[in-house]
Enzyme design. Structure first.
Site, PDB file in Angstrom:
ATOM      1  NE  ARG A  46      -2.629  -1.080   3.004  1.00  0.00           N
ATOM      2  CZ  ARG A  46      -3.266  -1.629   4.021  1.00  0.00           C
ATOM      3  NH1 ARG A  46      -4.563  -1.634   4.033  1.00  0.00           N
ATOM      4  NH2 ARG A  46      -2.609  -2.165   5.030  1.00  0.00           N
ATOM      5  CG  ASP A 182       6.994 -26.401   5.954  1.00  0.00           C
ATOM      6  OD1 ASP A 182       8.091 -26.121   6.481  1.00  0.00           O
ATOM      7  OD2 ASP A 182       6.072 -26.948   6.577  1.00  0.00           O
ATOM      8  CG  HIS A 183      11.218 -21.752   6.792  1.00  0.00           C
ATOM      9  ND1 HIS A 183      10.128 -21.655   7.613  1.00  0.00           N
ATOM     10  CD2 HIS A 183      12.294 -21.741   7.620  1.00  0.00           C
ATOM     11  CE1 HIS A 183      10.521 -21.585   8.875  1.00  0.00           C
ATOM     12  NE2 HIS A 183      11.839 -21.627   8.908  1.00  0.00           N
ATOM     13  CG  HIS A 245       7.790 -25.675  10.331  1.00  0.00           C
ATOM     14  ND1 HIS A 245       7.664 -25.286   9.020  1.00  0.00           N
ATOM     15  CD2 HIS A 245       7.787 -24.531  11.059  1.00  0.00           C
ATOM     16  CE1 HIS A 245       7.586 -23.956   8.957  1.00  0.00           C
ATOM     17  NE2 HIS A 245       7.656 -23.478  10.187  1.00  0.00           N
ATOM     18  CE  LYS A 343       7.249 -18.410  18.638  1.00  0.00           C
ATOM     19  NZ  LYS A 343       8.339 -18.530  17.641  1.00  0.00           N
TER      20      LYS A 343
HETATM   21  C1  BG6 Z   1       8.198 -20.066  11.554  1.00  0.00           C
HETATM   22  C2  BG6 Z   1       7.331 -19.737  12.726  1.00  0.00           C
HETATM   23  O1  BG6 Z   1       7.467 -20.808  10.617  1.00  0.00           O
HETATM   24  O2  BG6 Z   1       9.323 -20.811  11.976  1.00  0.00           O
HETATM   25  C3  BG6 Z   1       8.123 -19.002  13.804  1.00  0.00           C
HETATM   26  O3  BG6 Z   1       6.239 -18.937  12.316  1.00  0.00           O
HETATM   27  C4  BG6 Z   1       9.382 -19.758  14.135  1.00  0.00           C
HETATM   28  O4  BG6 Z   1       7.333 -18.805  14.964  1.00  0.00           O
HETATM   29  C5  BG6 Z   1      10.154 -20.128  12.889  1.00  0.00           C
HETATM   30  O5  BG6 Z   1      10.173 -18.918  14.966  1.00  0.00           O
HETATM   31  C6  BG6 Z   1      11.336 -21.015  13.208  1.00  0.00           C
HETATM   32  O6  BG6 Z   1      12.083 -21.206  12.036  1.00  0.00           O
HETATM   33  P1  BG6 Z   1      13.640 -21.517  12.089  1.00  0.00           P
HETATM   34  O7  BG6 Z   1      14.027 -21.700  10.663  1.00  0.00           O
HETATM   35  O8  BG6 Z   1      14.287 -20.363  12.752  1.00  0.00           O
HETATM   36  O9  BG6 Z   1      13.774 -22.773  12.907  1.00  0.00           O
END
Ligand code: BG6
Length: 494
Positions: A46, A182-183, A245, A343
């Protein structure tokens, strides 16, 4: 390596994800020659930014990410940033898509992009349907190149909302055009699970219920909620980490052997694996899942979750989950899978342990030293450490015949780790390549929701006794009890 031709249209171009992950990843692909002259990026959001301002932002993003000094002002960075265009955009305004199309067509001609377009939705999912619909109706989707939609989680908040979301984007894009990020699937050590299981006679032949006692997966974070309370208060650890994950990792660990390492084989085996995970009844969900929320740390220096900026003072949101999953997969039926994430735990560490069964017979049991044999454990370190550890028993090196456990250890050196492409770089590269191996298929996402929905709905009916763990520990006592009642313990116990 061939340089690719493509136009990226990034929705959420002023956002945090674009800044921290997308711009640096695109730059690394540029440094490596995978992107060269024939690419362009349109950033939209935006805010009314100019192209000049956008270029500065992109160069700052590169600098902030920089392992190498002086990347910001390098000639390469300037050249790279010149491929970026900013277009202020209201996702509900049809006129804006017309302007976007005109710019896209202009850049297509200017940079010889061959009609290839990647739409990256780096913003709140409630806009996905609107954006996808307009991309189609306003004819941004080309007919002379590929059109790929990359989307970020959360894919809904339960099965029903995920379906609605999927239906909305499916009206404009086919499943083959949708790349769900999904990283964790972009992480080298996660991708290595297949190599470990299916590239080794020794490991492959032991990967079954005859030999494995239990599987443990820990995704521990040391950070708290940081600035993300707005999102986190609507999510919680179950939705944030387990639905995506953790269940993706579970599918890679429990799937049957694919015929070949191809996207479609892998997807079929992963979907099967997730369908083999037992869907609990509400009672079973309560017995097999534990939730937690962090309190202050032992020194009262860190805030408890309910006092973090932006959280509700009576928040029922869990920052910790531990669970026991059961699989009915042919080769692993009966092997419990223990998972946990949270966390403000003791350390940042993602690791997986495969715990093997006790020997049926211990021939050393009656020796002078009355030796007990330790279990063989194979541990996969995913992050920050990357490596493997195998715990085996050997003679203890004393006069008597004692047996003791040792570790066979392999850890990637810092130099080697630095060479591994970061998850987003890897995944964007794959999307450019049209390789969907490491993206989540709709069937996987849907099945994962079915698994967690029962737990979520059961929890939502009862108030939790929060906070229930001290920051800097490994979560609530109940997470230890979950294994203790099965006469087991967590292998990872910092
Ligand atoms: C993300 C979550 O998908 O993954 C976060 O939304 C989390 O809450 C993060 O901190 C953790 O990813 P990584 O790669 O740091 O283990």
């Amino acid at each position: 390596k061939m340089a690719q031709s493509a136009l990226f249209i990034i929705f959420g171009g002023t956002g945090d994800l674009a800044y921290r992950k997308l711009y640096p990843s695109l730059f690394r692909l540029y440094e490596k020659g995978y992107l060269k002259d024939d690419f362009a990026v349109i950033g939209t959001a935006r805010r009314p930014w100019t192209d000049e301002h956008y270029h500065e932002v992109v160069m700052n993003a590169i600098a902030d990410d920089g392992h190498e000094s002086d990347r910001t002002n390098s000639e390469l960075a300037h050249k790279f940033a010149s491929h970026f265009y900013y277009q202020s955009h209201n996702v509900n305004d049809t006129e804006h898509y017309v302007a976007l199309r005109n710019l896209a067509d202009k850049l297509d001609a200017k940079y010889n992009l061959k009609g290839n377009r990647i739409y990256y939705l780096a913003m709140a999912p409630r806009f996905f349907g609107t954006i996808a619909g307009h991309l189609k109706s306003e004819k941004l989707i080309t007919d002379h190149g590929y059109n790929r939609l990359i989307i970020e989680k959360p894919f809904g908040r339960d099965l029903q909302t995920a379906k609605d979301l999927n239906d909305a984007i499916s009206a404009a894009f086919s499943e083959e055009q949708i790349y769900r990020i999904d990283h964790y699937l972009g992480k080298e050590a996660i991708q290595s699970i297949a190599a470990l299981r299916f590239g080794n006679e020794v490991i492959g032949s032991l990967w079954n219920k005859a030999h494995i006692d239990n599987i443990q997966i820990t995704l521990a974070e040391s950070l708290g909620v940081e600035e993300r309370a707005g999102y986190y208060e609507t999510a919680g650890a179950l939705r944030d980490m387990v639905q995506n994950h953790i269940l993706q990792i579970v599918s890679l660990l429990t799937m049957e052997e694919p015929k070949a390492y191809t996207a479609s084989e892998l997807r079929d085996r992963k979907v099967e694996a997730l369908r083999n995970i037992k869907i609990y009844s509400p009672e079973e969900a309560l017995q097999n899942f534990v939730r937690g929320q962090y309190g202050e740390d032992a020194d009262h220096e860190q805030l408890d979750y309910r006092h973090e900026e932006g959280t509700d003072e009576n928040s029922q949101i869990e920052t910790f989950v531990a669970g026991k999953l059961e699989t009915e997969s042919p080769s692993l039926a009966g092997v419990p899978i223990y998972v946990r994430t949270g966390k403000r735990l003791a350390q940042k560490s993602t690791q997986i342990s495969i715990v093997f069964k006790d020997l049926k017979q211990n021939i050393f049991a009656n020796s002078e030293s009355d030796t007990k044999l330790a279990q063989n454990v194979l541990t996969l370190f995913i992050e920050p450490d990357q490596g493997y550890r195998f715990d085996i028993n050997v003679k203890s090196g004393e006069q008597s015949y004692g047996v003791m456990p040792i570790h066979l250890d392999y850890h990637k050196s810092a130099a080697k780790k630095a060479k591994v492409p970061e998850a987003y770089e890897k995944l964007i590269h794959d999307a450019l390549d049209g390789n969907r191996t490491n993206f989540a298929h709709w069937h996987e996402v849907a099945q994962a929701w079915r698994i967690v929905d029962v737990v979520r709905k059961t929890w939502d009916k009862q108030d939790a006794d929060f906070p229930n763990y001290v920051s800097g520990t490994m979560g609530p006592e109940a997470a230890e009890e979950l294994l203790r009642r099965d006469h087991r313990t967590w292998v990872y116990n910092p």
